[in-house]
Design a protein around this motif. Structure first.
Motif, PDB file in Angstrom:
ATOM      1  N   PRO A  18       7.523  -0.473   0.253  1.00 23.20           N
ATOM      2  CA  PRO A  18       6.696   0.536   0.934  1.00 23.20           C
ATOM      3  C   PRO A  18       5.748   1.290   0.002  1.00 23.20           C
ATOM      4  O   PRO A  18       4.596   1.565   0.379  1.00 23.20           O
ATOM      5  CB  PRO A  18       7.754   1.454   1.562  1.00 23.20           C
ATOM      6  CG  PRO A  18       8.908   0.538   1.841  1.00 23.20           C
ATOM      7  CD  PRO A  18       8.935  -0.428   0.688  1.00 23.20           C
ATOM      8  N   ALA A  19       6.187   1.584  -1.213  1.00 21.54           N
ATOM      9  CA  ALA A  19       5.308   2.330  -2.132  1.00 21.54           C
ATOM     10  C   ALA A  19       4.072   1.496  -2.501  1.00 21.54           C
ATOM     11  O   ALA A  19       2.976   2.049  -2.683  1.00 21.54           O
ATOM     12  CB  ALA A  19       6.081   2.715  -3.388  1.00 21.54           C
ATOM     13  N   ASP A  20       4.252   0.177  -2.616  1.00 20.79           N
ATOM     14  CA  ASP A  20       3.107  -0.699  -2.941  1.00 20.79           C
ATOM     15  C   ASP A  20       2.103  -0.701  -1.793  1.00 20.79           C
ATOM     16  O   ASP A  20       0.890  -0.683  -1.993  1.00 20.79           O
ATOM     17  CB  ASP A  20       3.597  -2.127  -3.211  1.00 20.79           C
ATOM     18  CG  ASP A  20       4.615  -2.166  -4.331  1.00 20.79           C
ATOM     19  OD1 ASP A  20       4.336  -1.603  -5.395  1.00 20.79           O
ATOM     20  OD2 ASP A  20       5.702  -2.753  -4.120  1.00 20.79           O
ATOM     21  N   LEU A  21       2.645  -0.765  -0.567  1.00 18.49           N
ATOM     22  CA  LEU A  21       1.769  -0.746   0.609  1.00 18.49           C
ATOM     23  C   LEU A  21       0.981   0.565   0.641  1.00 18.49           C
ATOM     24  O   LEU A  21      -0.228   0.565   0.896  1.00 18.49           O
ATOM     25  CB  LEU A  21       2.598  -0.902   1.888  1.00 18.49           C
ATOM     26  CG  LEU A  21       1.815  -0.727   3.193  1.00 18.49           C
ATOM     27  CD1 LEU A  21       0.763  -1.819   3.347  1.00 18.49           C
ATOM     28  CD2 LEU A  21       2.761  -0.726   4.393  1.00 18.49           C
ATOM     29  N   LYS A  22       1.678   1.668   0.362  1.00 17.96           N
ATOM     30  CA  LYS A  22       1.002   2.966   0.416  1.00 17.96           C
ATOM     31  C   LYS A  22      -0.133   3.037  -0.597  1.00 17.96           C
ATOM     32  O   LYS A  22      -1.245   3.453  -0.257  1.00 17.96           O
ATOM     33  CB  LYS A  22       2.012   4.105   0.177  1.00 17.96           C
ATOM     34  CG  LYS A  22       1.336   5.460   0.347  1.00 17.96           C
ATOM     35  CD  LYS A  22       2.264   6.633   0.179  1.00 17.96           C
ATOM     36  CE  LYS A  22       1.537   7.955   0.390  1.00 17.96           C
ATOM     37  NZ  LYS A  22       0.192   8.059  -0.155  1.00 17.96           N
ATOM     38  N   SER A  23       0.130   2.618  -1.840  1.00 16.87           N
ATOM     39  CA  SER A  23      -0.960   2.740  -2.817  1.00 16.87           C
ATOM     40  C   SER A  23      -2.100   1.781  -2.491  1.00 16.87           C
ATOM     41  O   SER A  23      -3.276   2.119  -2.689  1.00 16.87           O
ATOM     42  CB  SER A  23      -0.480   2.594  -4.266  1.00 16.87           C
ATOM     43  OG  SER A  23       0.441   1.573  -4.382  1.00 16.87           O
ATOM     44  N   PHE A  24      -1.768   0.590  -1.945  1.00 11.07           N
ATOM     45  CA  PHE A  24      -2.839  -0.336  -1.556  1.00 11.07           C
ATOM     46  C   PHE A  24      -3.684   0.279  -0.438  1.00 11.07           C
ATOM     47  O   PHE A  24      -4.920   0.279  -0.498  1.00 11.07           O
ATOM     48  CB  PHE A  24      -2.222  -1.662  -1.095  1.00 11.07           C
ATOM     49  CG  PHE A  24      -3.232  -2.737  -0.796  1.00 11.07           C
ATOM     50  CD1 PHE A  24      -3.646  -3.622  -1.784  1.00 11.07           C
ATOM     51  CD2 PHE A  24      -3.770  -2.868   0.480  1.00 11.07           C
ATOM     52  CE1 PHE A  24      -4.581  -4.616  -1.509  1.00 11.07           C
ATOM     53  CE2 PHE A  24      -4.702  -3.847   0.762  1.00 11.07           C
ATOM     54  CZ  PHE A  24      -5.101  -4.724  -0.230  1.00 11.07           C
ATOM     55  N   ALA A  25      -3.003   0.822   0.580  1.00 10.07           N
ATOM     56  CA  ALA A  25      -3.726   1.397   1.724  1.00 10.07           C
ATOM     57  C   ALA A  25      -4.562   2.600   1.284  1.00 10.07           C
ATOM     58  O   ALA A  25      -5.704   2.770   1.730  1.00 10.07           O
ATOM     59  CB  ALA A  25      -2.747   1.786   2.826  1.00 10.07           C
ATOM     60  N   ASP A  26      -3.998   3.434   0.393  1.00  7.17           N
ATOM     61  CA  ASP A  26      -4.757   4.589  -0.103  1.00  7.17           C
ATOM     62  C   ASP A  26      -6.030   4.123  -0.807  1.00  7.17           C
ATOM     63  O   ASP A  26      -7.107   4.704  -0.635  1.00  7.17           O
ATOM     64  CB  ASP A  26      -3.904   5.412  -1.087  1.00  7.17           C
ATOM     65  CG  ASP A  26      -2.810   6.210  -0.378  1.00  7.17           C
ATOM     66  OD1 ASP A  26      -2.843   6.293   0.869  1.00  7.17           O
ATOM     67  OD2 ASP A  26      -1.906   6.725  -1.075  1.00  7.17           O
ATOM     68  N   GLY A 230      -3.656 -15.102  -3.014  1.00  2.00           N
ATOM     69  CA  GLY A 230      -2.281 -14.709  -3.286  1.00  2.00           C
ATOM     70  C   GLY A 230      -2.241 -13.529  -4.243  1.00  2.00           C
ATOM     71  O   GLY A 230      -2.502 -12.386  -3.865  1.00  2.00           O
ATOM     72  N   GLY A 231      -1.945 -13.807  -5.507  1.00  2.00           N
ATOM     73  CA  GLY A 231      -1.714 -12.762  -6.503  1.00  2.00           C
ATOM     74  C   GLY A 231      -2.769 -11.670  -6.533  1.00  2.00           C
ATOM     75  O   GLY A 231      -2.439 -10.468  -6.598  1.00  2.00           O
ATOM     76  N   ALA A 232      -4.045 -12.050  -6.474  1.00  3.08           N
ATOM     77  CA  ALA A 232      -5.108 -11.035  -6.607  1.00  3.08           C
ATOM     78  C   ALA A 232      -5.169 -10.105  -5.400  1.00  3.08           C
ATOM     79  O   ALA A 232      -5.760  -9.019  -5.488  1.00  3.08           O
ATOM     80  CB  ALA A 232      -6.462 -11.717  -6.832  1.00  3.08           C
ATOM     81  N   SER A 233      -4.540 -10.485  -4.287  1.00  5.23           N
ATOM     82  CA  SER A 233      -4.596  -9.609  -3.103  1.00  5.23           C
ATOM     83  C   SER A 233      -3.602  -8.457  -3.214  1.00  5.23           C
ATOM     84  O   SER A 233      -3.616  -7.536  -2.392  1.00  5.23           O
ATOM     85  CB  SER A 233      -4.332 -10.407  -1.823  1.00  5.23           C
ATOM     86  OG  SER A 233      -2.963 -10.774  -1.709  1.00  5.23           O
ATOM     87  N   LEU A 234      -2.742  -8.498  -4.228  1.00  2.29           N
ATOM     88  CA  LEU A 234      -1.775  -7.406  -4.423  1.00  2.29           C
ATOM     89  C   LEU A 234      -2.402  -6.222  -5.139  1.00  2.29           C
ATOM     90  O   LEU A 234      -1.854  -5.126  -5.137  1.00  2.29           O
ATOM     91  CB  LEU A 234      -0.583  -7.923  -5.245  1.00  2.29           C
ATOM     92  CG  LEU A 234       0.294  -8.945  -4.524  1.00  2.29           C
ATOM     93  CD1 LEU A 234       1.092  -9.756  -5.527  1.00  2.29           C
ATOM     94  CD2 LEU A 234       1.209  -8.250  -3.533  1.00  2.29           C
ATOM     95  N   VAL A 235      -3.524  -6.466  -5.776  1.00  2.00           N
ATOM     96  CA  VAL A 235      -4.216  -5.431  -6.549  1.00  2.00           C
ATOM     97  C   VAL A 235      -5.445  -5.013  -5.742  1.00  2.00           C
ATOM     98  O   VAL A 235      -6.384  -5.805  -5.577  1.00  2.00           O
ATOM     99  CB  VAL A 235      -4.633  -5.989  -7.928  1.00  2.00           C
ATOM    100  CG1 VAL A 235      -5.336  -4.920  -8.750  1.00  2.00           C
ATOM    101  CG2 VAL A 235      -3.426  -6.549  -8.662  1.00  2.00           C
ATOM    102  N   ALA A 236      -5.440  -3.784  -5.244  1.00  3.90           N
ATOM    103  CA  ALA A 236      -6.506  -3.368  -4.320  1.00  3.90           C
ATOM    104  C   ALA A 236      -7.892  -3.573  -4.938  1.00  3.90           C
ATOM    105  O   ALA A 236      -8.807  -4.063  -4.271  1.00  3.90           O
ATOM    106  CB  ALA A 236      -6.302  -1.914  -3.905  1.00  3.90           C
TER     107      ALA A 236
END
Ligand SMILES: O=C(CO)COP(=O)(O)O
Length: 248
Positions: A18-26, A230-236
Motif C-alpha cells: 500500500p505505501a508504494d501505491l500511495k507514493s506512486f499515486a501522489d 514491467g520494472g520501469a512502471s514501478l517508478v513514477a
C-alpha cells in the motif's frame, strides 16, 4: 504509429505494498506533464481496489494481471474476471510469459481467459512472444502467429489488446530493436486483419525492458500502438517519462 490511441500500460507483477501505491499515486497527482496515450496500471490483486481509489480523478485505468477462465468456483487462490470488474478494473493481462512458464498456461487456456474477460466487460491484454532459442532458430514469426491464433477469443476483436513480449527481453535489460519489433508487429497486424475486419482495431503493444531511454523509439515504430512496461512502471518518474514519449 497508427491512428489507434496508444496505450501505456504498467505491469507491477508481484511487487507493491500500500505505501508504494500511495507514493506512486501522489507522484502521478503531482505530475505536471501529460501523455497522448491512455494510461493503465496493473497492480497486484491485493491493491486493485485501492488503486482504483488512489487514482480517482486521474486518467489512469486499473487492470488485473490474470483471471480465471470461469466466473466463479472452487479455485483456491485464483481471481475471476467479474471480481476484477467489480473492484473497478477495466483491463486484465492474460497469458503473460511468466504465467505460461510458471503455471504451464497454454494458448487454449489463455483464449478461455480472454473470453472470460470480455464476458465480464474487461479488455484482455493477450501476451505472446518467442524464447531466445526460438528466435535463434528463426522461428519467431511462426511462433507468435501460432500463439496469437491460439490465444485470441472468438468473435469480435474490437475490444482486444495484444502485447508482443519477447521472453528474452523481459526483465533482462535486452530490448528487441526497432526492426525486430516492426517485423513482428507487421506480421501480427497482417494475421489479425486476415482473421476478421475488427482486427484493425486491436492495439499491438510491445513489452520487454521498455525504459525512459528507449520508449520514444519503440513508440515511434510502425505498428506499435503502445507499450507494456514491467520494472520501469514501478517508478513514477520513469512511467511518466515513458508516457510523455508518446508521439503525436
Ligand atoms: O513483462 C513485462 C511486462 O509485462 C516486461 O517487463 P520489464 O519491462 O521489466 O522487462
Amino acid at each position: 504509429m497508427s491512428a489507434l490511441k496508444p496505450l501505456i500500460a504498467g505491469n507491477w507483477k508481484m511487487v507493491g505494498l500500500p505505501a508504494d501505491l500511495k507514493s506512486f499515486a501522489d507522484a502521478m497527482r503531482a505530475w505536471s506533464g501529460g501523455s497522448r496515450g491512455g494510461l493503465l496500471i496493473c497492480p497486484p490483486a491485493t491493491l486493485l481496489a485501492a488503486a482504483v481509489q488512489a487514482f480517482d480523478g486521474l486518467p489512469i485505468a486499473v487492470g488485473g494481471q490474470d483471471c480465471h477462465a470461469k466466473a466463479s468456483g472452487a479455485h483456491t487462490g485464483d481471481i475471476a474476471a467479474p471480481m476484477i470488474a467489480a473492484a473497478g478494473g477495466t483491463f486484465v493481462i492474460v497469458g503473460h510469459s511468466e504465467r505460461r512458464a510458471d503455471h504451464g498456461e497454454t494458448d487454449a487456456q489463455v483464449k478461455a481467459k480472454a473470453e472470460a474477460a470480455l464476458a465480464a466487460g474487461l479488455t484482455p491484454i493477450i501476451c505472446i512472444g518467442e524464447s531466445l532459442a526460438q528466435r535463434q532458430a528463426g522461428e519467431t514469426l511462426a511462433v507468435v502467429e501460432a500463439s496469437l491464433r491460439g490465444s485470441l477469443p472468438s468473435g469480435d476483436l474490437a475490444r482486444v489488446v495484444v502485447a508482443y513480449e519477447p521472453v528474452w527481453a523481459i526483465g533482462t535489460g535486452l530490448t528487441a530493436n526497432a526492426d525486430q519489433i516492426a517485423e513482428v508487429h507487421a506480421h501480427l497486424r497482417k494475421v489479425l486483419l486476415s482473421i476478421d475486419g475488427t482486427g484493425a482495431a486491436v492495439k499491438l503493444l510491445y513489452g520487454g525492458s521498455v525504459k525512459p531511454g528507449n520508449a520514444a523509439e519503440i513508440l515511434a515504430t510502425p505498428d506499435v500502438n503502445g507499450v507494456l512496461v514491467g520494472g520501469a512502471s514501478l517508478v513514477a518518474a520513469d512511467f511518466q517519462a515513458i508516457a510523455s514519449a508518446c508521439p503525436a
